[in-house]
Design a protein around this motif. Structure first.
Motif, PDB file in Angstrom:
ATOM      1  N   ARG A  93       1.001  -1.114   0.367  1.00 20.40           N
ATOM      2  CA  ARG A  93      -0.107   0.143   0.242  1.00 20.40           C
ATOM      3  C   ARG A  93       0.816   1.322  -0.048  1.00 20.40           C
ATOM      4  NH1 ARG A  93      -5.169  -0.545   1.975  1.00 20.40           N
ATOM      5  NH2 ARG A  93      -5.145   1.323   2.112  1.00 20.40           N
ATOM      6  N   SER A  94       2.253   1.282   0.162  1.00 18.55           N
ATOM      7  CA  SER A  94       3.224   2.532   0.533  1.00 18.55           C
ATOM      8  C   SER A  94       3.141   3.258  -1.288  1.00 18.55           C
ATOM      9  CB  SER A  94       4.050   2.082   0.439  1.00 18.55           C
ATOM     10  OG  SER A  94       4.575   0.948   1.559  1.00 18.55           O
ATOM     11  N   ASP A  95       3.288   4.720  -1.410  1.00 19.60           N
ATOM     12  CA  ASP A  95       3.391   5.693  -2.239  1.00 19.60           C
ATOM     13  C   ASP A  95       4.303   4.337  -3.069  1.00 19.60           C
ATOM     14  OD1 ASP A  95       1.429   6.653  -1.241  1.00 19.60           O
ATOM     15  OD2 ASP A  95       2.870   8.535  -0.464  1.00 19.60           O
ATOM     16  N   ILE A  96       4.596   4.960  -4.963  1.00 18.44           N
ATOM     17  CA  ILE A  96       5.381   4.614  -5.048  1.00 18.44           C
ATOM     18  C   ILE A  96       5.200   5.409  -6.775  1.00 18.44           C
ATOM     19  CG2 ILE A  96       3.505   2.827  -6.831  1.00 18.44           C
ATOM     20  CD1 ILE A  96       6.049   0.897  -6.683  1.00 18.44           C
ATOM     21  N   ILE A  97       7.034   5.013  -6.522  1.00 21.81           N
ATOM     22  CA  ILE A  97       6.991   6.386  -8.275  1.00 21.81           C
ATOM     23  C   ILE A  97       7.884   4.730  -8.984  1.00 21.81           C
ATOM     24  CG2 ILE A  97       8.601   7.960  -9.472  1.00 21.81           C
ATOM     25  CD1 ILE A  97       7.794   9.486  -6.533  1.00 21.81           C
ATOM     26  N   LEU A  98       7.812   4.179 -10.765  1.00 25.05           N
ATOM     27  CA  LEU A  98       9.000   3.669 -10.655  1.00 25.05           C
ATOM     28  C   LEU A  98       9.074   4.241 -12.233  1.00 25.05           C
ATOM     29  CD1 LEU A  98       5.911   0.419 -11.139  1.00 25.05           C
ATOM     30  CD2 LEU A  98       7.863   0.941  -9.852  1.00 25.05           C
ATOM     31  N   GLU A 151      -8.533  -2.786 -11.528  1.00 20.03           N
ATOM     32  CA  GLU A 151      -6.715  -2.589 -12.467  1.00 20.03           C
ATOM     33  C   GLU A 151      -6.041  -2.911 -12.310  1.00 20.03           C
ATOM     34  OE1 GLU A 151      -5.904  -1.671 -15.993  1.00 20.03           O
ATOM     35  OE2 GLU A 151      -7.344  -0.577 -15.796  1.00 20.03           O
ATOM     36  N   ILE A 152      -5.366  -3.995 -13.069  1.00 24.51           N
ATOM     37  CA  ILE A 152      -3.769  -4.932 -12.343  1.00 24.51           C
ATOM     38  C   ILE A 152      -3.005  -3.313 -11.735  1.00 24.51           C
ATOM     39  CG2 ILE A 152      -2.479  -4.270 -15.332  1.00 24.51           C
ATOM     40  CD1 ILE A 152      -1.646  -6.925 -14.793  1.00 24.51           C
ATOM     41  N   LEU A 153      -2.418  -2.677 -12.815  1.00 24.06           N
ATOM     42  CA  LEU A 153      -1.806  -0.856 -11.702  1.00 24.06           C
ATOM     43  C   LEU A 153      -2.663  -0.648 -10.776  1.00 24.06           C
ATOM     44  CD1 LEU A 153      -0.907   0.840 -15.495  1.00 24.06           C
ATOM     45  CD2 LEU A 153       0.818  -1.340 -13.934  1.00 24.06           C
ATOM     46  N   ALA A 154      -3.614  -0.748 -10.559  1.00 22.26           N
ATOM     47  CA  ALA A 154      -3.852  -0.848  -8.949  1.00 22.26           C
ATOM     48  C   ALA A 154      -2.933  -1.177  -7.884  1.00 22.26           C
ATOM     49  CB  ALA A 154      -5.540  -0.473  -8.739  1.00 22.26           C
ATOM     50  N   LEU A 155      -3.347  -0.225  -6.670  1.00 25.84           N
ATOM     51  CA  LEU A 155      -2.411  -0.479  -5.335  1.00 25.84           C
ATOM     52  C   LEU A 155      -3.234  -1.268  -4.146  1.00 25.84           C
ATOM     53  CD1 LEU A 155      -0.134   2.519  -4.854  1.00 25.84           C
ATOM     54  CD2 LEU A 155       0.352   0.592  -5.513  1.00 25.84           C
ATOM     55  N   ASP A 156      -2.969  -2.375  -4.243  1.00 32.39           N
ATOM     56  CA  ASP A 156      -3.483  -3.343  -3.290  1.00 32.39           C
ATOM     57  C   ASP A 156      -5.242  -3.443  -3.035  1.00 32.39           C
ATOM     58  OD1 ASP A 156      -4.034  -4.733  -0.455  1.00 32.39           O
ATOM     59  OD2 ASP A 156      -4.790  -2.731   0.709  1.00 32.39           O
ATOM     60  N   SER A 157      -6.000  -3.691  -4.883  1.00 30.77           N
ATOM     61  CA  SER A 157      -6.961  -3.611  -5.622  1.00 30.77           C
ATOM     62  C   SER A 157      -7.816  -3.041  -5.323  1.00 30.77           C
ATOM     63  CB  SER A 157      -7.618  -5.194  -5.314  1.00 30.77           C
ATOM     64  OG  SER A 157      -6.816  -6.014  -5.857  1.00 30.77           O
ATOM     65  N   GLN A 158      -7.501  -1.605  -4.282  1.00 27.96           N
ATOM     66  CA  GLN A 158      -7.841  -0.373  -4.063  1.00 27.96           C
ATOM     67  C   GLN A 158      -7.576   0.533  -5.173  1.00 27.96           C
ATOM     68  OE1 GLN A 158      -9.675  -0.444  -1.419  1.00 27.96           O
ATOM     69  NE2 GLN A 158      -9.281  -2.398  -0.994  1.00 27.96           N
ATOM     70  N   PRO A 159      -9.038   1.702  -5.427  1.00 29.86           N
ATOM     71  CA  PRO A 159      -8.936   2.828  -6.517  1.00 29.86           C
ATOM     72  C   PRO A 159      -8.298   3.445  -6.203  1.00 29.86           C
ATOM     73  CG  PRO A 159     -11.241   2.770  -5.581  1.00 29.86           C
ATOM     74  CD  PRO A 159     -10.290   1.810  -4.753  1.00 29.86           C
ATOM     75  N   GLU A 164       6.269   6.775 -13.626  1.00 23.91           N
ATOM     76  CA  GLU A 164       4.677   6.481 -12.626  1.00 23.91           C
ATOM     77  C   GLU A 164       4.734   6.667 -11.744  1.00 23.91           C
ATOM     78  OE1 GLU A 164       3.248   2.117 -14.932  1.00 23.91           O
ATOM     79  OE2 GLU A 164       5.154   2.569 -15.513  1.00 23.91           O
ATOM     80  N   MET A 165       3.484   7.474 -11.106  1.00 28.60           N
ATOM     81  CA  MET A 165       3.453   8.121  -9.732  1.00 28.60           C
ATOM     82  C   MET A 165       1.691   6.722  -8.920  1.00 28.60           C
ATOM     83  SD  MET A 165       4.765  11.502 -10.183  1.00 28.60           S
ATOM     84  CE  MET A 165       6.262  11.898 -11.071  1.00 28.60           C
ATOM     85  N   ARG A 166       2.288   6.735  -7.819  1.00 30.89           N
ATOM     86  CA  ARG A 166       0.533   5.821  -8.006  1.00 30.89           C
ATOM     87  C   ARG A 166       0.568   5.660  -6.029  1.00 30.89           C
ATOM     88  NH1 ARG A 166       1.265  -0.151 -10.264  1.00 30.89           N
ATOM     89  NH2 ARG A 166       3.566   1.012 -10.860  1.00 30.89           N
ATOM     90  N   THR A 167      -0.919   6.480  -5.726  1.00 29.96           N
ATOM     91  CA  THR A 167      -1.223   5.829  -4.680  1.00 29.96           C
ATOM     92  C   THR A 167      -2.561   5.593  -4.022  1.00 29.96           C
ATOM     93  OG1 THR A 167      -1.169   7.789  -2.469  1.00 29.96           O
ATOM     94  CG2 THR A 167      -1.823   8.702  -3.610  1.00 29.96           C
ATOM     95  N   LEU A 168      -2.879   5.533  -2.913  1.00 32.25           N
ATOM     96  CA  LEU A 168      -4.178   5.179  -2.657  1.00 32.25           C
ATOM     97  C   LEU A 168      -5.115   5.765  -2.613  1.00 32.25           C
ATOM     98  CD1 LEU A 168      -4.247   2.371   0.114  1.00 32.25           C
ATOM     99  CD2 LEU A 168      -4.302   2.432  -1.958  1.00 32.25           C
ATOM    100  N   LYS A 169      -6.538   5.710  -3.326  1.00 32.68           N
ATOM    101  CA  LYS A 169      -7.196   7.347  -4.065  1.00 32.68           C
ATOM    102  C   LYS A 169      -7.369   8.493  -2.279  1.00 32.68           C
ATOM    103  CE  LYS A 169     -11.047   8.862  -6.231  1.00 32.68           C
ATOM    104  NZ  LYS A 169     -12.077   7.925  -6.391  1.00 32.68           N
ATOM    105  N   ASP A 170      -7.138   7.574  -1.394  1.00 33.82           N
ATOM    106  CA  ASP A 170      -7.698   8.089   0.444  1.00 33.82           C
ATOM    107  C   ASP A 170      -6.620   9.023   0.125  1.00 33.82           C
ATOM    108  OD1 ASP A 170      -6.440   6.166   1.091  1.00 33.82           O
ATOM    109  OD2 ASP A 170      -7.684   5.333   2.200  1.00 33.82           O
ATOM    110  N   ASN A 171      -5.899   8.965  -0.376  1.00 34.37           N
ATOM    111  CA  ASN A 171      -3.962   9.378   0.053  1.00 34.37           C
ATOM    112  C   ASN A 171      -4.392  11.555  -0.553  1.00 34.37           C
ATOM    113  OD1 ASN A 171      -1.777  10.323   0.926  1.00 34.37           O
ATOM    114  ND2 ASN A 171      -0.872   8.879   0.967  1.00 34.37           N
ATOM    115  N   ALA A 172      -4.988  12.173   0.094  1.00 38.32           N
ATOM    116  CA  ALA A 172      -5.278  13.308  -0.569  1.00 38.32           C
ATOM    117  C   ALA A 172      -3.665  13.686  -0.546  1.00 38.32           C
ATOM    118  CB  ALA A 172      -6.012  13.987   0.263  1.00 38.32           C
TER     119      ALA A 172
END
Length: 226
Positions: free
Chosen positions: A103-108, A162-170, A192-200
């Motif tokens: 569930r960590s924020d991630i940048i690839l 979506e396969i790229l979603a973190l922890d199968s969450q928005p 690519e920068m990703r974070t869970l949608k609830d992480n404003a």
């Protein structure tokens, strides 16, 4: 000590599980749902005026290189609370923030060879395949040309399936995909920068960071964020 332990755990997970840990899509060649509003051509006109920004307060310019096989530099702004994972390689760099490897924020940041006919074809493929599910949505995007290729920058939400979603969450997704020519070779250079949608808070960080992306010193225009 906690940061070092987290980095070690992340690296070990990469070694044991491979790309699936980060849910990296190398390419989907088979047919699949096409995301709403994305066309197979070069796509719509850019979404508004590109965001202008320098290095935000509290961040520093971070430069990534990819070895002799991909002699190009990609830079962007990054805070000091991010960890450059020991699981990174010459062509694949992982930055993470948080103690949970799922569930960590991630940048690839990545540079891989492409075998298409043109830089535009590489960008078009990435636009088709990065948001494939009906519950995924591109919120803002911009396309255009660089000195040595073509780019697509975007802001979007990945649905939980979506396969790229973190922890199968928005998941919020920001990034740049390019078709780039280096010494006569065609590569896909991406961040690519990703974070869970609830992480404003991280979403706002990404809105500051994406406009700072440069490739060999050339700024990549960001979309007007929604």
């Amino acid at each position: 000590m906690r940061r070092a332990a987290a980095a070690g755990t992340l690296a070990l997970t990469v070694l044991l599980s491979g790309c699936s840990v980060f849910q990296i899509r190398t390419e989907d060649k088979s047919a699949g749902p096409v995301r709403i509003g994305v066309q197979e051509t070069a796509g719509p006109e850019p979404t508004g005026k590109p965001t202008e920004a320098g290095i935000p307060e509290g961040m520093e310019k971070t430069s990534v290189t990819f070895g002799d096989s991909c002699p190009v530099e990609l830079s962007f702004a990054l805070g000091d609370d991010w960890t450059d994972s020991t699981g990174s390689t010459d062509q694949f760099h992982v930055f993470s923030r948080g103690d949970d490897s799922v569930r960590s924020d991630i940048i690839l940041v990545n540079c891989t060879d492409e075998y298409g006919d043109s830089a535009q074809e590489v960008v078009d493929q990435k636009r088709r395949f990065n948001f494939t599910k009906q519950d995924s949505q591109v919120l803002a995007e911009q396309t255009g040309s660089l000195a040595a290729g073509e780019f697509w920058s975007y802001q979007g939400v990945l649905g939980p399936t979506e396969i790229l979603a973190l922890d199968s969450q928005p998941t919020y997704a920001f990034g740049v995909q390019t078709g780039y020519k280096i010494n006569g070779r065609l590569v896909n250079l991406s961040i690519e920068m990703r974070t869970l949608k609830d992480n404003a808070a991280t979403e706002k960080d990404y809105e500051k960071m994406l406009p700072t992306v440069t490739i060999d010193g050339e700024k990549v225009p960001a979309p007007s964020f929604q």
